[in-house]
Design an enzyme around this catalytic site. Structure first.
Site, PDB file in Angstrom:
ATOM      1  N   ASN A   1       9.180  -4.649  -9.448  1.00 57.95           N
ATOM      2  CA  ASN A   1      10.498  -4.679 -10.392  1.00 57.95           C
ATOM      3  C   ASN A   1      11.490  -5.602  -9.797  1.00 57.95           C
ATOM      4  O   ASN A   1      11.699  -5.650  -8.598  1.00 57.95           O
ATOM      5  CB  ASN A   1      11.163  -3.396 -10.471  1.00 57.95           C
ATOM      6  CG  ASN A   1      10.480  -2.709 -11.663  1.00 57.95           C
ATOM      7  OD1 ASN A   1      10.185  -3.147 -12.645  1.00 57.95           O
ATOM      8  ND2 ASN A   1      10.194  -1.284 -11.378  1.00 57.95           N
TER       9      ASN A   1
ATOM     10  N   ALA B   1       0.879  -1.179  -0.043  1.00 60.12           N
ATOM     11  CA  ALA B   1       0.041  -0.037  -0.094  1.00 60.12           C
ATOM     12  C   ALA B   1       0.844   1.401  -0.024  1.00 60.12           C
ATOM     13  O   ALA B   1       0.443   2.475   0.416  1.00 60.12           O
ATOM     14  CB  ALA B   1      -0.709  -0.084   1.349  1.00 60.12           C
ATOM     15  N   GLY B   2       2.036   1.139  -0.697  1.00 54.16           N
ATOM     16  CA  GLY B   2       3.035   2.259  -0.774  1.00 54.16           C
ATOM     17  C   GLY B   2       2.539   3.409  -1.853  1.00 54.16           C
ATOM     18  O   GLY B   2       1.395   3.276  -2.166  1.00 54.16           O
TER      19      GLY B   2
ATOM     20  N   HIS C   1      10.997  -4.693 -19.379  1.00 60.35           N
ATOM     21  CA  HIS C   1      10.763  -3.215 -18.956  1.00 60.35           C
ATOM     22  C   HIS C   1      12.097  -3.010 -18.093  1.00 60.35           C
ATOM     23  O   HIS C   1      12.336  -2.964 -17.044  1.00 60.35           O
ATOM     24  CB  HIS C   1       9.732  -3.344 -17.627  1.00 60.35           C
ATOM     25  CG  HIS C   1       9.336  -2.182 -17.133  1.00 60.35           C
ATOM     26  ND1 HIS C   1       9.140  -0.950 -17.830  1.00 60.35           N
ATOM     27  CD2 HIS C   1       9.408  -1.644 -15.831  1.00 60.35           C
ATOM     28  CE1 HIS C   1       8.950  -0.040 -16.890  1.00 60.35           C
ATOM     29  NE2 HIS C   1       8.851  -0.481 -15.738  1.00 60.35           N
TER      30      HIS C   1
ATOM     31  N   ASN D   1      13.271  -8.294  -3.769  1.00 61.23           N
ATOM     32  CA  ASN D   1      11.896  -8.340  -4.135  1.00 61.23           C
ATOM     33  C   ASN D   1      11.411  -9.924  -4.444  1.00 61.23           C
ATOM     34  O   ASN D   1      10.313  -9.893  -4.354  1.00 61.23           O
ATOM     35  CB  ASN D   1      11.974  -7.401  -5.361  1.00 61.23           C
ATOM     36  CG  ASN D   1      11.615  -5.862  -5.117  1.00 61.23           C
ATOM     37  OD1 ASN D   1      11.656  -5.593  -3.903  1.00 61.23           O
ATOM     38  ND2 ASN D   1      11.490  -4.923  -5.876  1.00 61.23           N
TER      39      ASN D   1
HETATM   40  N1  APR Z   1       4.494  -7.241   2.375  1.00 59.64           N
HETATM   41  C1  APR Z   1       3.678  -6.608   2.220  1.00 59.64           C
HETATM   42  N2  APR Z   1       3.969  -5.120   1.690  1.00 59.64           N
HETATM   43  C2  APR Z   1       5.333  -4.941   1.803  1.00 59.64           C
HETATM   44  C3  APR Z   1       6.298  -5.798   1.998  1.00 59.64           C
HETATM   45  C4  APR Z   1       5.840  -7.275   2.296  1.00 59.64           C
HETATM   46  N3  APR Z   1       6.748  -8.363   2.448  1.00 59.64           N
HETATM   47  N4  APR Z   1       7.548  -5.570   1.590  1.00 59.64           N
HETATM   48  C5  APR Z   1       7.424  -4.239   1.436  1.00 59.64           C
HETATM   49  N5  APR Z   1       6.141  -4.033   1.157  1.00 59.64           N
HETATM   50  C6  APR Z   1       5.583  -2.499   0.951  1.00 59.64           C
HETATM   51  C7  APR Z   1       6.234  -1.540   1.846  1.00 59.64           C
HETATM   52  O1  APR Z   1       5.955  -1.340   3.224  1.00 59.64           O
HETATM   53  C8  APR Z   1       5.563  -0.277   0.872  1.00 59.64           C
HETATM   54  O2  APR Z   1       4.730   0.259   1.533  1.00 59.64           O
HETATM   55  O3  APR Z   1       5.390  -2.119  -0.114  1.00 59.64           O
HETATM   56  C9  APR Z   1       5.243  -0.967  -0.513  1.00 59.64           C
HETATM   57  C10 APR Z   1       5.993  -0.334  -1.632  1.00 59.64           C
HETATM   58  O4  APR Z   1       5.746   0.868  -1.758  1.00 59.64           O
HETATM   59  P1  APR Z   1       6.732   2.107  -2.059  1.00 59.64           P
HETATM   60  O5  APR Z   1       8.077   1.799  -1.295  1.00 59.64           O
HETATM   61  O6  APR Z   1       5.978   3.358  -1.992  1.00 59.64           O
HETATM   62  O7  APR Z   1       7.104   1.583  -3.617  1.00 59.64           O
HETATM   63  P2  APR Z   1       6.396   1.872  -4.844  1.00 59.64           P
HETATM   64  O8  APR Z   1       6.809   3.116  -5.413  1.00 59.64           O
HETATM   65  O9  APR Z   1       4.767   1.666  -4.744  1.00 59.64           O
HETATM   66  O10 APR Z   1       7.028   0.873  -5.975  1.00 59.64           O
HETATM   67  C11 APR Z   1       6.866  -0.584  -5.601  1.00 59.64           C
HETATM   68  O11 APR Z   1       6.814  -1.128  -7.992  1.00 59.64           O
HETATM   69  O12 APR Z   1       7.656   0.181  -9.582  1.00 59.64           O
HETATM   70  C12 APR Z   1       7.800  -0.789  -8.681  1.00 59.64           C
HETATM   71  O13 APR Z   1      10.426  -0.727  -8.343  1.00 59.64           O
HETATM   72  C13 APR Z   1       9.116  -0.726  -7.794  1.00 59.64           C
HETATM   73  O14 APR Z   1       9.411  -2.758  -6.872  1.00 59.64           O
HETATM   74  C14 APR Z   1       8.710  -1.551  -6.646  1.00 59.64           C
HETATM   75  C15 APR Z   1       7.285  -1.532  -6.570  1.00 59.64           C
END
Ligand code: APR
Length: 306
Positions: free
Chosen positions: A120, A10-11, A175, A95
């Site tokens: 990614n 939910a980022g 990509h 990831n």
């Molecule tokens: N389970 C659930 N959520 C998780 C986990 C997990 N194991 N690990 C990380 N997260 C959550 C983080 O807490 C964060 O809120 O994933 C979210 C990622 O959000 P952002 O850091 O804001 O990243 P975002 O810009 O949304 O990108 C996410 O998409 O574009 C690709 O390269 C980018 O891999 C990245 C992904």
């Protein structure tokens, strides 16, 4: 019965995807994240916006995968984003662990769901989801092509001063930095780009498209693009739930198409209620085919590393 879309992560991108989807009023939404309270807080905030925009969707947030039960679509955006100087490939192993867990937890609770992957390095993570979840390839799709293509469309529209609606661009391949913007097949109101733009301007647009993600990472400094990626996911989800048979570029599993086998790769796909209904094969010239094969090598090497 109402449709249900669960968004894991939910980022920036996950929450923005929920934002676009909520306005479309096509499904109830569930946000899941590991950060305590955050998905609940964002979901409640979004839910409270629904009376203003007039959309009857229910939005919930959770740290528990049980909330995702019986989803029609699962979107995975969980992961680490890029920092300046990092390539998408640098995210591979961190990831991959996140994707494995998210896939296992969601497939168990929603065995019939269609999966849309954003994390990614995209093509490798989509492949991993299909394998870990033991899912049919047509039910797992990676979002990348709509994003790369919409960037190119925006650049062409700005260059020519025409409506974005008149600009149709097709970016295929992995990509990554060697994605393949197809200038012969891309067009403005039916006229191919290479007939409208001088070669130097076209080359500049192709290069800017290839570097489009990096351009935003450099500006933001603490994350990567999220508005356009999220809009692209929402378009895919809508095409699936409404069974639109919409043709868009997306990462699909190839089984001989374009002369490639056993990888996820950006190609034009037709999306409907069962996921990828069809892969469309363009007529490529030898130069375009060569670029595609080079891009495929990059994707294959990441999948091998996994
Ligand atoms: N389970 C659930 N959520 C998780 C986990 C997990 N194991 N690990 C990380 N997260 C959550 C983080 O807490 C964060 O809120 O994933 C979210 C990622 O959000 P952002 O850091 O804001 O990243 P975002 O810009 O949304 O990108 C996410 O998409 O574009 C690709 O390269 C980018 O891999 C990245 C992904």
């Amino acid at each position: 019965m109402k449709n249900k879309i669960s968004i894991i992560g939910a980022g920036q991108t996950g929450a923005t995807t929920a934002h676009w989807l909520a306005a479309m009023e096509i499904a109830d939404l569930v946000l899941v994240d590991i950060v305590e309270g955050m998905p609940q807080g964002k979901a409640l905030d979004l839910l409270e916006a629904m009376p203003v925009i007039g959309s009857d969707v229910y939005v919930t947030g959770s740290n528990d995968y049980d909330a995702t039960e019986n989803s029609d679509i699962v979107v995975i955006t969980a992961g680490l984003p890029r920092k300046p100087g990092m390539s998408r490939d640098d995210l591979l192993f961190a990831n991959a662990d996140i994707i494995r867990k998210a896939t296992e937890e969601t497939v168990r609770r929603s065995p019939e769901a269609i999966f849309i992957i954003l994390t990614n390095p995209l093509d490798a993570m989509t492949y991993l989801t299909m394998k870990v979840g033991n899912l049919k390839p047509e039910k797992v799709i990676g979002q990348a092509g709509i994003l790369d293509s919409t960037r190119m469309r925006a650049f062409v529209a700005m260059e020519l001063g025409v409506s974005v609606e008149n600009v149709h661009c097709y970016v295929l391949g992995g990509h990554g930095d060697d994605m393949v913007p197809l200038t012969r097949h891309s067009n403005v109101a039916g006229v191919p780009l290479n007939k409208i733009l001088p070669p130097d301007r076209l080359e500049a647009i192709v290069n800017r498209t290839r570097q489009g993600g990096g351009e935003i990472v450099k500006l933001l400094k603490t994350g990567s693009a999220f508005y356009a990626p999220a809009a692209a996911i929402a378009q895919m989800a809508e095409a699936i739930l409404k069974d639109k048979h919409l043709v868009v570029p997306a990462a699909a599993y190839l089984n001989g198409e374009y002369g490639l086998k056993g990888i996820y790769f950006g190609v034009p796909v037709q999306l409907g209620r069962s996921g990828v209904e069809k892969i469309i094969e363009y007529d490529l010239n030898p130069e375009e085919q060569e670029m595609l094969e080079k891009s495929a090598e990059s994707v294959s090497s990441l999948i091998e590393k996994l």
